[in-house]
Each structure stands twice: as C-alpha cells, then as structure tokens.
Design a protein around this motif. Structure first.
Motif, mmCIF file in Angstrom:
data_model
loop_
_atom_site.group_PDB
_atom_site.id
_atom_site.type_symbol
_atom_site.label_atom_id
_atom_site.label_comp_id
_atom_site.label_asym_id
_atom_site.label_seq_id
_atom_site.Cartn_x
_atom_site.Cartn_y
_atom_site.Cartn_z
ATOM 1 N N UNK A 72 49.035 -14.334 -14.620
ATOM 2 C CA UNK A 72 50.136 -13.931 -14.128
ATOM 3 C C UNK A 72 51.124 -14.545 -13.220
ATOM 4 N N UNK A 73 50.316 -15.341 -12.502
ATOM 5 C CA UNK A 73 50.936 -16.471 -11.895
ATOM 6 C C UNK A 73 51.564 -17.481 -12.666
ATOM 7 N N UNK A 120 65.044 -25.710 -15.260
ATOM 8 C CA UNK A 120 65.628 -26.516 -16.254
ATOM 9 C C UNK A 120 67.038 -26.248 -16.414
ATOM 10 N N UNK A 121 67.494 -24.793 -16.230
ATOM 11 C CA UNK A 121 68.479 -24.679 -16.487
ATOM 12 C C UNK A 121 69.690 -25.295 -15.216
ATOM 13 N N UNK A 122 69.031 -24.873 -14.011
ATOM 14 C CA UNK A 122 69.549 -25.327 -13.021
ATOM 15 C C UNK A 122 69.858 -26.972 -12.936
ATOM 16 N N UNK A 123 68.886 -27.710 -13.439
ATOM 17 C CA UNK A 123 68.829 -29.140 -13.489
ATOM 18 C C UNK A 123 70.068 -29.437 -14.395
ATOM 19 N N UNK A 136 58.330 -18.886 -16.244
ATOM 20 C CA UNK A 136 59.839 -18.237 -15.891
ATOM 21 C C UNK A 136 60.579 -19.152 -15.013
ATOM 22 N N UNK A 137 59.888 -19.576 -13.840
ATOM 23 C CA UNK A 137 60.424 -20.332 -12.816
ATOM 24 C C UNK A 137 60.786 -21.687 -13.462
ATOM 25 N N UNK A 138 60.079 -22.297 -14.199
ATOM 26 C CA UNK A 138 60.443 -23.486 -14.876
ATOM 27 C C UNK A 138 61.513 -23.566 -15.666
#
Length: 476
Positions: free
Chosen positions: A207-208, A220-223, A214-216
């Motif tokens: 699960x982690x 990537x979108x934020x980058x 999802x966090x990655x």
C-alpha cells in the motif's frame, strides 16, 4: 534412589540411641570389647555400591567418637576429635578402608549399631529382612554385621539404587521431552505469528508503494510546472539585470560626485578642528597656570601652619575599652551563622573599605568549645592575615560587660581591637563605629545578629553573616 538426608536422620537417631546406651554402659562399668568374629566366607564380587558405602561411612563416623583413641586404627586417630559431619566429609576414604581391612574395628562399629538399632540387627541375624526398612540401611547393617547372606543384601541394595537411578533418568528424560515438546509448540506458534506479521508488513509495504507511485506522479507534474516557471523567471531576471546595469552606471556617477563633496567637507572640518585646538590650547594653558597657583598656595599654607599628615581614623576616636585596660565586668558571649567567601572578597576589594567584626558572634559560631581567650586569638590571627592580603581597615569588637579579669593582649598588626565599655554591648559599640564613619565610605559589618544587621543597614553599612567570614578564613 532414596535421599542421603533420610539416612543421615536415621544415623543421627542411631547416634542418640547409642549415646543413651553408652550412659547405661558407663554406669554399669566398662564393657568388654567384643572379640572379632570370624570372617564369613562370603565376599562381594564387585565394589560396594556408593549408596551403601555412604551409609556405612556415616555410621562409622557417628560411632568413632565413642571408641577410645587407643583402640582405633592408626589411620583414624587423627579424626577422633572431629565432629561426625567432618569425619564423614574428610575421613570417608580412611573409614571405608579401615572397615574393609580391620575386622576388629568393623566389629566395634557393628556393636555400636547393635546398640543403636537393635530391632534391625535382630531381624538380620535371624535371617529376616524388615519390609519397611530402607534397603540402604539394611545393606549397610548387613555389611557391618556380616550375617549370613549379607552379600546378597548388599547386591540387592546396589541393584535397587541402580534401578532408582534408571527410573530417575527415565523420568527426567520424560520431563525433558515434555519441555521440548512445549518449547516446540511455542516456537511453532511464534513462527505462525511471525509469518502473519510479515504478511501484514508486506501488505502495508504494498500500500505504501502504491501511495509513493501516486506521489511520484504528482511530483513529476509539479516539476514540469516549476520548469516552466523557471524559464519565465529567467527572462524576467535578464531584463532586470539589464535595467540594473543602467542603474549601477548612474549610481557610480552619483557616488563619484558625493565622494568629491565628502572630500571638500572633510577639508573644511579639519580646518575647523585646527582652529578649535589652537583656541583650546590657550584656555588649557590658562587653566593649568591657575591650578598650579592654587596647589602651590595650599602647600605653602600647609608648611606655614605646620599641619601634620592625617593618621587618625574616625574609628580611633570612638570611646571604647582597649584590650589592656578592661575591667572584670567587660566581656560577653555571642554566636550564629551564614554563607559564601566570594562575596566577602568582592566587598573587601572596594577601595577604603572598613571591615567591622562582631568578635564573639563569629567565634561562638565557628569554634564555641574553645576558651574565650583561645577564641579571640584564633579569630584575630585570621583577621590579621585577611587584613594583610586585602589592605582593608579591620576593627574587631568584643563584648566587655561580663569580663572577669583584665585582658592583656597585643592586637595583631593591621587589626584594631576594641571592647565595649561597662554597661554597653558590642552591638551598641558597632553601631557607634558605623555612625562615626563619613557618609559614603564603604563599611562591612560581620554579625549574625539580626538587630545589629538591621541597625547598621539603616546607617549605610553592609551587614554579612558570621559564616561568610568563617568560610573565608578557613580558605586562607
């Protein structure tokens, strides 16, 4: 295998019965030593079983003390004065060897056994073995008595002991197997629990990892957004750099103009200072001339009037009793306590400080068991060293109300010693000394008396505790 403790208990009981028979025997006269019986033809085909040997040695150790030393084998005489327990411990080998090789000694032990356990002996001599008797006791008695069939009884006892050992080993093995089975069951349960925990950890890890994926993707979108913003800011930075270059050129021109202006102002300031110094030099010369005139006039006046250098201090003018002229009613007792020597060092470092000490208040706090004369000498010696090191003016005051004899003493160098007058306490004399000082002079008063502390504080002095001075003197 039956415990040795049971045998020891029976041996002790036998020893008690033997003692009673000895008393009877002593009352009726010494008994004739038994003649050594003819050795039976029977013999053991293997060593004496260990359990039987211990019983035989225990019986011999109990009975050894009742046999005269002259009738003992030579190898056992050194153990005659030992207690039965020590004989059984330290003379076991010698006792067993003597019983085997000395028939007469064995007969004497058998006679003691006959007195201590008559029922068992009679049964063995009649060829009957008591069913309730301990096999080890029966075998030991048979070995000593050498009745018919004694080897069989000893062998049976050895077999019984071996059988008991085997049964004990089997029982111990069974207990060990049960313990191992229980530990195996616990290990299996722990393994199952560990497996379940690992399974739960694996599920949590899965699960982690999903959450991290999802966090990655979000990062990537934020980058990508940050890179676009960075390109926009780079363009703005280039435009700002161009504008800054133009502004810096303008600022440098303004700075050059301002530096030229500052140079002009500094030159004007220096000219003004030079003029001021010339004017001040004239004024300083006039003031110095006037000061020299006043000083020379004062020196001439001092020589004209023949004025001596002032050597008397205000405390010297306070009326009090000097040490050599005290009357029989001039000394009282005081004493109490307080704190840290660092404070006193700081106070005595003040220029022109006057230290006033309530003498008996300090000595009664620090060393009350000494005679009054020894108290005074000890305190004044410490104060003299303190005065020498700090260069402070020191006055030590003692009560003089109940003085029995005149005090003949030479005050130490650097310490002024005063006794209060008849009808006056040292506290009152201390207050007068403080009031005699000019306003503003630093005065430190050492006393644990609260009344004195409050009074001198109102007069402008600094009170400190007697313990503070004692701690400082003990550090010297």
């Amino acid at each position: 295998m039956r415990s040795t403790a049971a045998a020891t208990g029976r041996a002790g009981a036998a020893g008690t019965r033997i003692g009673a028979e000895d008393v009877v025997e002593a009352a009726s006269g010494p008994a004739e030593p038994s003649e050594p019986a003819e050795e039976p033809a029977e013999a053991l085909d293997r060593p004496l079983p260990e359990g039987v040997r211990r019983r035989v040695v225990g019986l011999a150790a109990d009975a050894l003390g009742g046999i005269p030393a002259g009738e003992l084998p030579a190898s056992l005489r050194q153990y005659a004065k030992f207690t039965p327990a020590r004989r059984a411990k330290y003379a076991a080998t010698a006792l067993a060897a003597a019983l085997e090789s000395e028939p007469a000694f064995r007969v004497r032990i058998a006679d003691r056994l006959r007195l201590g356990q008559p029922d068992l002996v009679k049964s063995l001599e009649s060829g009957a073995v008591p069913s309730a008797a301990d096999p080890m006791d029966v075998a030991a008695a048979a070995y000593l008595l050498r009745a018919a069939g004694w080897t069989r009884l000893v062998a049976d006892a050895g077999e019984e002991a071996d059988r008991a050992d085997v049964e004990g080993a089997v029982a111990e093995a069974g207990r060990l197997v049960e313990k191992l089975q229980a530990e195996l069951a616990e290990a299996r349960a722990a393994a199952r629990a560990e497996q379940e925990r690992h399974r739960a950890d694996a599920e949590g890890t899965r699960r982690e990892m999903e959450s991290l994926r999802k966090r990655l993707r979000s990062l990537e979108s934020d980058t990508r957004r940050a890179q676009a913003e960075s390109r926009r800011l780079a363009g703005e930075l280039e435009a700002a750099r161009t504008a800054g270059t133009a502004e810096r050129s303008a600022a440098e021109g303004e700075a050059r103009r301002l530096r030229h202006r500052v140079t002009e102002l500094e030159a004007a300031l220096e000219a003004g200072r030079r003029s001021a110094r010339e004017g001040r030099s004239v004024e300083d010369m006039r003031l110095r001339l006037l000061l020299d005139t006043v000083l020379q006039s004062a020196q001439g006046l001092q020589r004209e009037l023949a004025l001596p250098v002032a050597q008397i201090r205000p405390a010297d003018l306070v009326e009090a009793v000097s040490p050599g002229s005290a009357s029989p009613n001039d000394v009282a007792r005081r004493g109490l306590a307080e704190d840290d020597p660092a404070l006193l060092d700081q106070l005595l470092a003040i220029p022109q400080v006057h230290l006033v000490v309530d003498g008996y208040n300090v000595t009664k706090t620090g060393y009350p068991t000494l005679p009054l004369e020894q108290q005074r000498l000890r305190l004044l010696g410490g104060l003299a060293m303190l005065a020498q090191r700090t260069q402070a003016e020191v006055t030590c005051v003692f009560d003089g109300q109940d003085l029995d004899v005149p005090v003949i003493m030479a005050p130490p160098r650097g310490v002024r010693v005063r006794f209060s007058r008849t009808g006056e306490t040292a506290d009152e004399l201390i207050r007068r000394l403080v009031r005699a000082e000019p306003q503003g002079r630093p005065v430190v008063v050492v006393s644990a008396d609260r009344e004195v502390a409050d009074g001198v504080r109102k007069a402008g002095a600094r009170p400190v505790s007697s313990v503070l001075l004692l701690n400082r003197l003990s550090r010297s």
